[in-house]
Design an enzyme around this catalytic site. Structure first.
Site, PDB file in Angstrom:
ATOM      1  N   ASP A 200       0.868  -1.173   0.000  1.00 36.26           N
ATOM      2  CA  ASP A 200       0.000   0.000   0.000  1.00 36.26           C
ATOM      3  C   ASP A 200       0.901   1.217   0.000  1.00 36.26           C
ATOM      4  O   ASP A 200       1.514   1.561   1.008  1.00 36.26           O
ATOM      5  CB  ASP A 200      -0.897  -0.035   1.240  1.00 36.26           C
ATOM      6  CG  ASP A 200      -1.710   1.236   1.429  1.00 36.26           C
ATOM      7  OD1 ASP A 200      -1.587   2.166   0.603  1.00 36.26           O
ATOM      8  OD2 ASP A 200      -2.455   1.317   2.422  1.00 36.26           O
ATOM      9  N   GLN A 203       0.907   6.548   1.146  1.00 39.22           N
ATOM     10  CA  GLN A 203       1.714   7.563   1.828  1.00 39.22           C
ATOM     11  C   GLN A 203       3.140   7.625   1.289  1.00 39.22           C
ATOM     12  O   GLN A 203       3.858   8.601   1.551  1.00 39.22           O
ATOM     13  CB  GLN A 203       1.741   7.291   3.335  1.00 39.22           C
ATOM     14  CG  GLN A 203       0.390   7.268   4.002  1.00 39.22           C
ATOM     15  CD  GLN A 203      -0.353   8.584   3.869  1.00 39.22           C
ATOM     16  OE1 GLN A 203       0.243   9.648   3.738  1.00 39.22           O
ATOM     17  NE2 GLN A 203      -1.677   8.524   3.881  1.00 39.22           N
ATOM     18  N   CYS A 363      -8.806   5.414  10.222  1.00 43.25           N
ATOM     19  CA  CYS A 363      -9.087   4.152   9.508  1.00 43.25           C
ATOM     20  C   CYS A 363      -8.045   3.096   9.862  1.00 43.25           C
ATOM     21  O   CYS A 363      -7.583   2.334   9.004  1.00 43.25           O
ATOM     22  CB  CYS A 363      -9.158   4.360   8.010  1.00 43.25           C
ATOM     23  SG  CYS A 363     -10.556   5.368   7.473  1.00 43.25           S
TER      24      CYS A 363
END
Length: 405
Positions: A200, A203, A363
């Site tokens: 992921d 960022q 989250c």
């Protein structure tokens, strides 16, 4: 003046002004970045004078728009070090990208008793799709622990790996703690047991140099709106040989070769995974955003935001009433708690001071449980952030302490 104060002009970002014309100290870039004027202009042109659909029209404007759309794909491929633009799939965001992998790859590669490894600090978008896949297939979720300072524990990951492990899915950079994964080492560990690894990169993409070959991962995802681009577009990168063996995620126009009632054949990747009219204007605006960000150089971006994070941590450490979370060296993200003040209350008072932070669980509820708090206050920096933003935040914290003192 320090490097942290001079990376870019705030005037490039029309959103960094309040309704009454005062500076807005925006410290919520990890949630969504402000947009430079060049991105706003690119999207406006694409929606206005240049607009036409892509891939289908035989008229000139459609052809030009198609060229612009596919140029955006090539720009993304270059930005992330992909071997080919055919490895770049446009999606609505990282959430859809992960769901696509879970549905199109996971449902055909993961079965009863197989294992999926996540970490304690993952965003919900990198947890829930895998839980849904596990429920459908009978696979099991295993959770990699963190080190004492909030890094993904690669020793713990290695201990969890087994021949039953089929996928490892980890955040390249934590959206709460700013901790940076040793992604290459994580990939080596996953591949040592024949597992695939998904990173992921939401960022990481806005603040780090990306090179898919160097990372040696199998899937990489990120969202355009965190990369100073528009909402509604994101990227799934996967190795071409993996995409070639994945079935379609959705059916409809644009993802087919031939449709007949006795059977349909599908287009090759990436078109196979882009059913329907694509996010044309968003892709063109993302191209403009990447050009803007890339001009600074990823090393400067990371150094700029890391320096601001270190400065903020140093300022907060002077206050006995503050608890800091995460590693000392972080990628431009600082999470903390102010004793006796709920993060939502702090966020409300800071808003009155024209300071925008994020308050909540971000989250990442499993991480909040691990930290032993219901929520944290998160300040996150962007390429437009400077020392004035830190000063404004600290003034707001002092005012809050007086109110709740």
């Amino acid at each position: 003046m320090s490097e942290a104060a001079t990376l870019t002009r705030k005037a490039d970002f029309p959103g960094l002004v309040t309704e009454v014309g005062k500076p807005w100290h925006y410290l919520d870039t990890a949630a969504s970045a402000q947009k430079p004027q060049v991105v706003v202009d690119a999207m406006s042109r694409a929606l206005g004078r240049d607009y036409a659909t892509v891939h289908r029209g035989v008229y000139g404007r459609s052809a030009r728009m198609t060229l612009g759309y596919e140029a955006a794909r090539r720009r993304v491929a270059d930005f992330i070090g992909a071997r080919s633009e055919n490895e770049v799939v446009f999606v609505r965001g990282a959430t859809e990208a992960i769901n696509l992998v879970a549905a199109a790859w996971g449902m055909t590669r993961i079965g009863q008793g197989d294992r999926i490894i996540l970490s304690t600090l993952e965003h919900h978008s990198n947890i829930v799709p895998w839980q849904m896949l596990a429920e459908r297939t009978g696979a099991e979720i295993e959770v990699c622990p963190l080190t004492a300072d909030g890094q993904i524990d690669l020793g713990g990951l290695e201990a969890l790996l087994s021949p039953r492990t089929k996928l490892v899915a980890l955040a390249h950079v934590s959206n709460v703690l700013g901790s940076v994964l040793d992604a290459r080492r994580a990939a080596e560990l996953a591949h040592s047991v024949g597992a695939k690894i998904l990173l992921d990169g939401c960022q990481a993409a806005p603040r780090m140099k990306l090179d898919m070959a160097a990372l040696d991962c199998d899937f990489y995802v990120f969202s355009g709106h965190k990369l100073y681009g528009p909402t509604g577009i994101g990227v799934l990168w996967a190795r071409e040989d993996i995409l070639a063996h994945m079935p379609p995620y959705q059916g409809g126009g644009a993802m087919i070769e031939k449709v007949a009632f006795d059977g349909t054949t599908y287009a090759p990747p990436p078109q196979r995974f882009e059913a329907g009219t694509p996010m044309i204007t968003e892709a063109i605006a993302l191209h403009a955003a990447i050009d803007y960000v890339d001009a600074f150089g990823p090393d400067r971006l990371f150094a700029h935001e890391a320096a601001l994070a270190a400065q903020l941590r140093a300022e907060l450490r002077k206050l006995n009433a503050v608890t800091l979370f995460g590693p000392e060296e972080s990628a431009g993200i600082v999470s903390f708690a102010l004793d006796g003040v709920h993060p939502h209350d702090l966020g409300t008072i800071l808003d009155e001071e024209h300071v925008a932070i994020r308050a909540g669980h971000h989250c990442a509820q499993p991480l909040m449980e691990h930290l032993g708090v219901p929520a944290t206050t998160r300040a996150s920096f962007g390429l437009y952030s400077d020392e004035d933003d830190i000063a404004a935040l600290m003034r707001g914290i002092e005012r809050t302490r007086r109110i709740f003192g």
